[in-house]
Design a protein around this motif. Structure first.
Motif, PDB file in Angstrom:
ATOM      1  N   ALA A  97      43.838  41.990  42.616  1.00 15.69           N
ATOM      2  CA  ALA A  97      44.011  40.615  42.143  1.00 15.69           C
ATOM      3  C   ALA A  97      44.667  40.581  40.773  1.00 15.69           C
ATOM      4  O   ALA A  97      44.612  41.533  40.008  1.00 15.69           O
ATOM      5  CB  ALA A  97      42.654  39.913  42.079  1.00 15.69           C
ATOM      6  N   VAL A  98      45.243  39.436  40.463  1.00 14.42           N
ATOM      7  CA  VAL A  98      45.940  39.235  39.197  1.00 14.42           C
ATOM      8  C   VAL A  98      45.025  38.492  38.242  1.00 14.42           C
ATOM      9  O   VAL A  98      44.424  37.502  38.617  1.00 14.42           O
ATOM     10  CB  VAL A  98      47.210  38.381  39.473  1.00 14.42           C
ATOM     11  N   GLY A  99      44.910  38.964  37.007  1.00 12.76           N
ATOM     12  CA  GLY A  99      44.115  38.207  36.029  1.00 12.76           C
ATOM     13  C   GLY A  99      43.213  39.048  35.152  1.00 12.76           C
ATOM     14  O   GLY A  99      42.780  38.599  34.104  1.00 12.76           O
ATOM     15  N   GLY A 100      42.912  40.273  35.592  1.00  7.80           N
ATOM     16  CA  GLY A 100      42.140  41.152  34.714  1.00  7.80           C
ATOM     17  C   GLY A 100      40.700  40.724  34.495  1.00  7.80           C
ATOM     18  O   GLY A 100      40.096  40.055  35.313  1.00  7.80           O
ATOM     19  N   ILE A 101      40.170  41.122  33.323  1.00 11.55           N
ATOM     20  CA  ILE A 101      38.762  40.874  33.004  1.00 11.55           C
ATOM     21  C   ILE A 101      38.471  39.379  33.014  1.00 11.55           C
ATOM     22  O   ILE A 101      37.411  38.923  33.412  1.00 11.55           O
ATOM     23  CB  ILE A 101      38.436  41.441  31.603  1.00 11.55           C
ATOM     24  N   LEU A 102      39.462  38.597  32.587  1.00  7.37           N
ATOM     25  CA  LEU A 102      39.221  37.180  32.435  1.00  7.37           C
ATOM     26  C   LEU A 102      38.910  36.447  33.730  1.00  7.37           C
ATOM     27  O   LEU A 102      38.367  35.346  33.703  1.00  7.37           O
ATOM     28  CB  LEU A 102      40.442  36.538  31.774  1.00  7.37           C
ATOM     29  N   LEU A 103      39.239  37.049  34.862  1.00  2.99           N
ATOM     30  CA  LEU A 103      38.953  36.383  36.135  1.00  2.99           C
ATOM     31  C   LEU A 103      37.465  36.085  36.283  1.00  2.99           C
ATOM     32  O   LEU A 103      37.080  35.125  36.925  1.00  2.99           O
ATOM     33  CB  LEU A 103      39.374  37.277  37.301  1.00  2.99           C
ATOM     34  N   GLN A 104      36.653  36.970  35.672  1.00  6.65           N
ATOM     35  CA  GLN A 104      35.214  36.776  35.841  1.00  6.65           C
ATOM     36  C   GLN A 104      34.615  35.877  34.771  1.00  6.65           C
ATOM     37  O   GLN A 104      33.458  35.504  34.851  1.00  6.65           O
ATOM     38  CB  GLN A 104      34.509  38.124  35.794  1.00  6.65           C
TER      39      GLN A 104
END
Lengths: 367, 980, 168
Positions: free
Chosen positions: B39-46
């Motif tokens: 998925a795209v977005g890294g740590i910030l997705l969570q």
């Protein structure tokens, strides 16, 4: 200490004011005066731009009539600064509308001298013309005989804003024996300069003014509340609303008469509401039948949305409606609620921002 | 470089990777982003919301000027940009070759689902027999082996987690389009002629399971900060209710333990992770929003690192207004409480009392994982590493770091002569105008779905209703649009027919979207004349409801009109105000991109605070840049000059400067970069003016580095941190003082090893790797005495000597010191710029710093497009950080300067001058300052670089003299009517 | 422990000549090779394991290896219901009996110092405590008695192994 001068009227208050205005012109305190004026052709006091002091003879500054809301005309004279000082004599609602127009950049008030007066109301044009056919000086009778004051419009009877806001000079009639003397009060430094330059002697503001104002305010407020409750009944849901405006012809007279409806070209005349034939046909298909013009209710709703924050309750919209729809009643009732919501009084203060330009992160009414 | 289109490779699709990719795309390069995870977005997705304003705002990274080429919806759903291709589940194996022509070997693991065929029906997930702990929700909850890797990222197809997949094949059978293929062979492939590589791989958060102290993994109610964020997220395992994992009970008492995995010498973590203090406060505030008023939130910390400009006030508000408790104590361990699910903490509070408290839940604030190293290829020439790959950075640090890396790469490319591709926009717009000049001819394409059983009869019903539509509609049925044959048929229909409007009635927009993009390349169709309605997805709907959707689509299409035509020219030069480290850095970065720069400096020398900097390395790096600036022919330097006026719009500014001689010069430029800097603050606290040996820490630095210092007799030195700062009215941390004071202290110990050094502090702000300076200081025997705002030490001047009185909170005894020198950490303040604020109409914070457009996502932009800010003018920073901000500001400016003209985007405000009453409400209300009066023409105009098409002006204009393209009143009214 | 590693570190030539094993290594070798056989069902009580300071963090600090996993493996072979005392391994609370305190007259002080250990044991509801260290054994036994918990058995690790040996 408000600067207050007493002027003797000798049973002709209009003449007193005329001479003040004439002096302002001849002493070059102002370059031109906009004031209601009895022309050769009509008894209605039309706002007229006077440059020659001698012409001031036909001015009718205190006439209990307003053929239309003169704010628009005042704005056209004051569109941008010309280096000339312009004095405008206007009713309270007209001054308030003018200030709203200034907020909308339709005029600039820097070079204006706003002269207001304690407004006792206006008589409808047709009634006024009838009276004029019988009487020469309606103004003096109006102030001498209080029963004449019952002939003012319904909207005026319910108006609690009879004292002018933001005027440089106010002609004070409240609490004064108008046939003997009236007052001239300065509201700003410019007003004070004029009183000084005219060499008028000043006194303390008479107490009677506040007392008279409060008593009139009470009367007007009662009438207003009655108007609001009656009108609210008539428009309390969409069905009742549509019934009340059922005879509307989309003539747009009310919009034309409204001083704060300022658009160069109303959206209802543009392509936005010039529906394509397919659109009209589809509406008919969907609902079975559709009355034309299609946007009657929409027009009134839109006008309410656009300018209810600025409605000054001058009542001209009702005066001009050919179908006698109580437009002013509707607009005043709804506007009062809107203005209360934002704690906004149109024309109260030129530096007060229009409500929908103000962004607050935490809204004050918790919504 | 010939006709080859320059391609940049960005490794990592977290926010740094996305930022770097967008930076390149904004200046015209093609970018390929590879991401190890699916998925795209890294740590910030969570993480849903971030400090210091507790909102998200990730979408603010999206392009603001070139909007038509990029999706404009929530970035968490994915990144879709015409110039950026994203490859997930892909890793870099090696990088070779010369910069500009790198060869990269990549390895991709298939997801098991073909993105072209997947229609997101979810049947595969339903039948999958394998349930595993949900990694996205940090193990709190379960998911199947085949699932959407990030639940809300519906753009990427379903993906198989090969580690848990049993290859049973049920999903393959259940998939209606044959998109599932159970093949997990790694594929290796090469990418040739890569112009540059940006490493933006970020960091991994520490897993506290290995630190046996805290029982994470054993005690269900001890969670990591990420797990906590998932718990309070409405898309999380408990749908946003703040309940605890063991028994689902509402949480009433929660504690945060800071520095888990960081500042821990036992595991070799001698660093600070910089962001944990702030996100713990944020989590406490978010928790309080959900909890009852009497709920308790406690943060156990050693130093509360609130070193960002607005962070101290954020912390104060949390403490004073929201009731978050702060306890300075590093708790040793967590034990079970009275009730076995509760957790007991034993700690010593500030009154030296031992306290035992039971909590419902404990959150471990985990920082970065120790011991992560960058791969070897990261040091290959032509490869640039973004800051966040070197250590945990907060959002603004990551964004600036990404822009710096992108900037350095693009400078290298400019030097190598590798230019971005030329975009041929004119051809396209000619075709588009034609479509709008004619009367609309609508072609409706009904997809006969091969998967739904009774698609045919459904379409029969739809067709008969469509016939009743007023106006002509050409209706055609095509079988299975998602297949190649179906799509080819559509292309043929378009080419053969005369339609200038196209409506698709098909399924999920995620399937149709990419295909419509293809159409744009193969036919004359473009996105503004295509609409689609989803008639198959979701629960069964009535024909009426489906017809309404189609009616709305047709109405929308019919009301679309021609594009806004005028483009805005761009003056390809920049004005940089301020010749300190930040300004010099910005000027040089722009000059290296072949942009002309006008550098205006108020004083008679360049360098700004360089004259006060003692550190040799730092001096050297600033002097290097200074020399380069002075020798660069593209940079015109005006010393002893001040700005007197500036006007214009983005890309087109006119400014006037005045020299010392009184001579005035007019400068035409495209952007402005404000780098007006700051200086040491002054304070009268601690009797500063009363004795010559009470000095600021800057003076102390000069003193200890002076050769004469070793000859002085020095018995003891006292330093007091936060002097006159971190309290109202100057309530912010100046960021540089703790590190500087500690360096001073170490230097003193080095020169006078027997001297006693005492440091009174509130919180030691040695963030990031500078933590090791603090460790070293303690090892060297420097004594640290904490105090808080109510127990400040007292300074008296007695009989010509200094007396410092304080309290040692650990012993609870008063302390009296008679030092030879007293150093006060006075902090920094921004330079006075009231005149510039007036000229540019920019906003400042209550402390006089220039306010950025967004402190996290657009840290070097101001609210006015075309005007940027960097360095001390914006917020306290070290000189090296300020120089990075200068580079970042230059990179932002390049979005505008790299173009000859700004092309209007589709979604813009336009003005119909003939009916405009010039009431100017639209100018006042525009949030982007994108409207102005052209005094020469007497018209209200729109700055198309700033206008974002938000519609506020159109909403406020009473007669629609101003409209938003594609959202004109009549069109919207028709669509609403179609929906009713 | 000190013998084995200490010998290796400080007297390497002795170590090379004679070798040394810790009791853990020995037990593990015996069990793994099958030289001794164990009956896991014999001990039905719940057992709590205590990491001694010397075998744990002290050994880790001095010699680079702490004996955490070895005794746990051994316990796994002996008992079906054994629990850890939290915090465990390198962060285990000291029992208070080390450093020679058992030899001093400060009995009350050292027992007060070990009060946390009693709380830990109480919480687990264990009926037996296994400790591989002499000092811990003595300290914990005394502390349990003092706190009215003398029903709880205290055994050495090899004692447990010996108890469940299958001897035929």
């Amino acid at each position: 200490m408000t600067m207050y001068a007493i002027l003797e009227t000798n049973n002709n208050p209009s003449e007193t004011i005329r001479s003040v205005l004439k002096n302002m012109l001849s002493e070059k305190l102002v370059d031109v005066v906009l004031v209601p004026f009895k022309t050769e052709y009509s008894s209605l006091p039309m706002p007229t731009l006077i440059a020659d002091p001698e012409k001031m003879l036909q001015a009718q500054p205190l006439a209990p009539a307003a053929p239309f809301n003169a704010a628009r005309q005042a704005a056209s004279v004051l569109r941008y600064p010309t280096g000339k000082k312009v004095a405008v004599v206007l009713r309270t609602c007209e001054i308030r509308a003018l200030i709203e127009l200034a907020k909308l950049k339709q005029c600039v008030l820097d070079e204006a001298i706003l002269i207001g007066f304690d407004c006792m109301g206006r008589i409808e044009n047709d009634s006024y013309l009838e009276m004029a056919a019988q009487e020469e000086d309606i103004t003096t009778s109006f102030y001498a005989d209080s029963s004449m004051q019952d002939r003012i419009t319904g909207i005026c009877k319910a108006c609690e804003y009879f004292q002018p806001y933001g005027a440089d000079l106010t002609i004070c009639l409240l609490g004064m024996p108008v046939m003997e003397k009236i007052g001239l009060m300065a509201g700003t430094e410019a007003g004070e300069n004029i009183i000084k330059s005219l060499g008028l002697s000043t006194v303390e503001q008479p107490e009677g003014r506040e007392v008279a104002a409060n008593s009139l305010l009470q009367k007007r407020t009662e009438a207003r509340d009655k108007l609001f409750s009656e009108t609210s009944e008539k428009i309390k849901d969409i069905e009742k609303f549509q019934k009340t405006i059922a005879n509307c012809l989309n003539c747009y007279n009310c919009r034309n008469a409204c001083p704060v409806c300022y658009c160069k070209e109303c959206v209802f005349l543009t392509d936005v509401f010039a529906h394509e034939p397919e659109v009209l046909q589809r509406r008919a298909a969907k609902r079975g039948a559709v009355k034309l013009p299609a946007d009657t209710t929409m027009f009134h709703m839109t006008r309410l949305a656009h300018m209810s924050h600025a409605c000054v309750g001058c009542g001209q919209c009702s005066s001009v409606c050919p179908s006698s729809i109580p437009v002013a009643d509707i607009f005043r009732t709804v506007s009062a609620k809107v203005q209360e919501l934002y704690n906004y009084v149109p024309g109260r203060d030129i530096s007060e921002s229009i409500p929908y330009l103000v962004f607050e992160e935490e809204s004050s009414n918790g919504k | 470089m010939g006709n080859k289109i320059a391609k940049i490779l960005v490794v990592g699709a977290g926010i740094s990777g996305i930022r770097a990719a967008l930076d390149f795309a904004d200046i015209g390069y093609q970018v390929c982003v590879v991401e190890k995870s699916p998925a795209v977005g890294g740590i910030l997705l969570q993480l849903d919301r971030q400090f210091p304003n507790n909102h998200c705002g990730m979408c603010r990274m999206l392009p603001m000027i070139d909007r038509d080429v990029c999706s404009q919806f929530c970035l968490r759903r994915g990144l879709f940009h015409d110039s950026i291709s994203v490859h997930t589940s892909t890793e870099v194996v090696s990088i070779e070759g010369n910069p500009g022509q790198l060869k990269v070997v990549l390895s991709r693991q298939p997801r098991g689902v073909d993105s072209e065929l997947c229609n997101f029906c979810g049947k595969c997930e339903e039948v999958c027999p394998v349930s595993v702990p949900d990694t996205f929700n940090e193990g709190l909850g379960e998911r199947k082996a085949i699932c959407l890797p990030v639940p809300h990222q519906t753009s990427g197809p379903y993906s198989i987690d090969w580690a848990s997949c049993t290859k049973c094949g049920e999903c393959e059978k259940a998939c209606p389009t044959g998109a599932v293929k159970l093949d997990n062979e790694h594929e290796t492939f090469d990418m040739e002629d890569v112009a540059a590589v940006i490493i933006a791989t970020g960091t991994k958060l520490f897993n506290p399971d290995s630190v046996d102290l805290y029982g994470c993994g054993e005690f269900p109610n001890v969670v990591t900060s990420t797990a906590f964020e998932r718990i309070i997220s409405s898309s999380g395992p408990f749908k946003g209710s703040l309940v605890r994992p063991s028994d689902g009970r509402e949480v009433k008492k929660v504690a945060w333990l800071q520095c888990v995995g960081s500042r821990n010498l036992m595991i070799g973590a001698d660093y600070c992770s910089s962001a944990c203090c702030m996100f713990a406060i944020k989590e406490a505030l978010l928790a309080r929003e959900k909890m009852s008023k009497d709920a308790e939130t406690v943060i156990f910390y050693m130093d509360m690192r609130t070193f960002g400009r607005d962070f101290q006030r954020y912390r104060d508000r949390a403490e004073k207004e929201s009731g978050v408790r702060f306890v300075r104590c590093r708790v040793h361990s967590i034990e079970p409480g009275e009730n076995p699910d509760d957790l007991r903490l034993k700690y010593v509070d500030s009154s030296r009392k031992t306290v035992e408290e039971d909590f419902d839940m404990i959150v471990l604030s985990t920082g970065k994982e120790p011991g992560r190293k960058l791969p070897d290829y990261a040091s290959h020439e032509g490869v640039f590493v973004a800051d966040s790959a070197k250590g945990l950075k907060d959002i603004s640090g990551s964004v600036i770091g990404a822009e710096v890396a992108a900037g350095r790469a693009s400078r290298m490319l400019k030097n190598l002569g590798i230019m971005p591709a030329d975009k041929d926009k004119d051809q396209k717009s000619a075709g588009q105008s034609k479509a709008f000049e004619e009367r609309p001819r609508v072609q409706v394409v009904l997809c006969e779905c091969g998967v739904i059983s009774d698609a045919g009869s459904l379409l029969d019903g739809i067709e008969s209703e469509l016939e009743k539509f007023p106006g002509r509609l050409d209706i055609v049925r095509v079988k299975s649009l998602c297949r190649k044959e179906g799509w080819d048929k559509v292309k043929q229909i378009i080419r053969d027919g005369s339609a200038n409007r196209l409506v698709f009635a098909a399924c999920n927009k995620n399937v149709l979207g990419p295909k419509i993009k293809e159409l744009e390349e193969d036919t004359e169709i473009f996105d503004s004349i295509v609409e689609s309605a989803d008639i198959y997805s979701g629960d069964e709907r009535s024909i009426d409801s489906l017809i309404k959707d189609l009616d709305m689509a047709v109405s929308r299409l019919r009301s679309r009109r021609a594009l806004f035509e005028h483009s805005q020219p761009v003056t390809g030069s920049a004005l940089v105000i301020g010749g300190g480290p930040a300004g010099l850095s910005a000027a040089l970065a722009l000059a290296d991109h072949k942009i002309d720069v006008f550098l205006v400096e108020k004083s008679e020398t360049l360098g700004g605070n360089l004259k006060y900097i003692i550190d040799k390395e730092l001096r050297q790096s600033i002097e290097e840049i200074l020399n380069k600036v002075e020798g660069n022919p593209r940079i015109k330097i005006h010393k002893e000059a001040e700005l007197i006026t500036s006007s214009g719009i983005s890309g087109n500014f006119t400014s006037k400067i005045q020299m010392k001689t009184g001579e005035q010069k007019t400068i035409l430029h495209g952007v402005t970069i404000l780098a007006t800097g700051g200086t040491a603050a002054e304070t009268d606290s601690y009797s500063m003016d009363d004795h010559e040996r009470i000095v600021s820490l800057f003076e102390m630095e000069k003193l200890v580095n002076d050769a004469s210092f070793s000859g002085q007799a020095v018995k003891s030195i006292v330093m007091i941190q936060c002097a006159g700062t971190r309290e109202e009215p100057r309530n912010y941390c100046s960021r540089v003082c703790c590190i500087k004071s500690l360096n001073n202290a170490l230097k003193i110990k080095q020169i006078h090893p027997d001297a006693e050094v005492y440091i009174f502090y509130r919180d030691i702000m040695t963030y990031g790797d500078s933590e090791r300076i603090y460790t070293e200081a303690r090892k060297k025997g420097i004594v640290f005495i904490p105090f808080d705002i109510d127990t400040k030490p007292e300074v008296l001047v007695e009989s010509g000597g200094l007396l410092v009185k304080g309290i040692d909170p650990v012993l609870g005894v008063p302390v009296e010191l008679k030092p030879d020198w007293l150093s006060l950490a006075v902090g920094v303040v921004p330079n006075f710029i009231k005149d510039l604020v007036k000229i540019f109409g920019i906003e400042t914070t209550q402390d006089g710093f220039i306010k950025e457009a967004d402190s996290k996502w657009r840290p070097v932009d101001t609210g006015q497009e075309g005007i940027f800010v960097c360095g001390l003018a914006r917020a306290p920073a070290r000189a090296d950080e300020a120089m990075k901000e200068g580079e970042a500001a230059a990179q932002r400016a390049l979005r505008i300067l790299s173009k000859n003209e700004i092309i209007p985007q589709r979604l813009l405000a336009r003005v119909r001058h003939s009916i405009c009453s010039m009431c100017s409400l639209c100018i006042e209300v525009c949030p982007f300052n994108a409207r102005y009066i052209d005094t020469a023409e007497g018209k209200i105009m729109v700055d198309i670089a700033s206008c974002q098409g938000c519609g506020t002006c159109a909403a406020i204009c009473p007669n629609s003299a101003t409209l938003i393209v594609d959202f004109e009143d009549d069109g919207i009214m028709n669509v609403i009517e179609a929906a009713l | 422990m000190a013998t084995r590693y200490g010998l290796q570190k400080w007297f390497p030539d002795f170590f090379d000549r004679f070798g040394a094993l810790t009791v853990f290594d020995l037990l593990m070798e015996y069990i793994k090779s099958g030289r001794i056989k164990l009956d896991k069902s014999k001990i039905t009580q719940r057992v709590a394991y205590h990491d001694p300071c010397n075998y744990g963090r002290k050994s880790e600090e001095l010699f680079g290896h702490g004996f955490y996993e070895e005794p746990r493996w051994i316990l796994d072979q002996c008992v079906s219901d054994w629990v850890d005392l939290y915090p465990l391994k390198g962060n285990q609370y000291c029992c208070g009996g080390g450093g020679g305190t058992l030899l001093t007259p400060y009995r009350d002080e050292r027992l007060y110092y070990g009060r946390r250990k009693i709380e830990q044991i109480k919480r687990t509801k264990a009926e037996m405590v296994v400790v591989p260290c002499h000092s811990c054994h003595g300290q914990i036994k005394a502390a349990l008695e003092d706190n009215g918990m003398s029903d709880i058995l205290v055994k050495y690790l090899w004692e447990v192994v010996a108890d469940i040996l299958i001897i035929d």
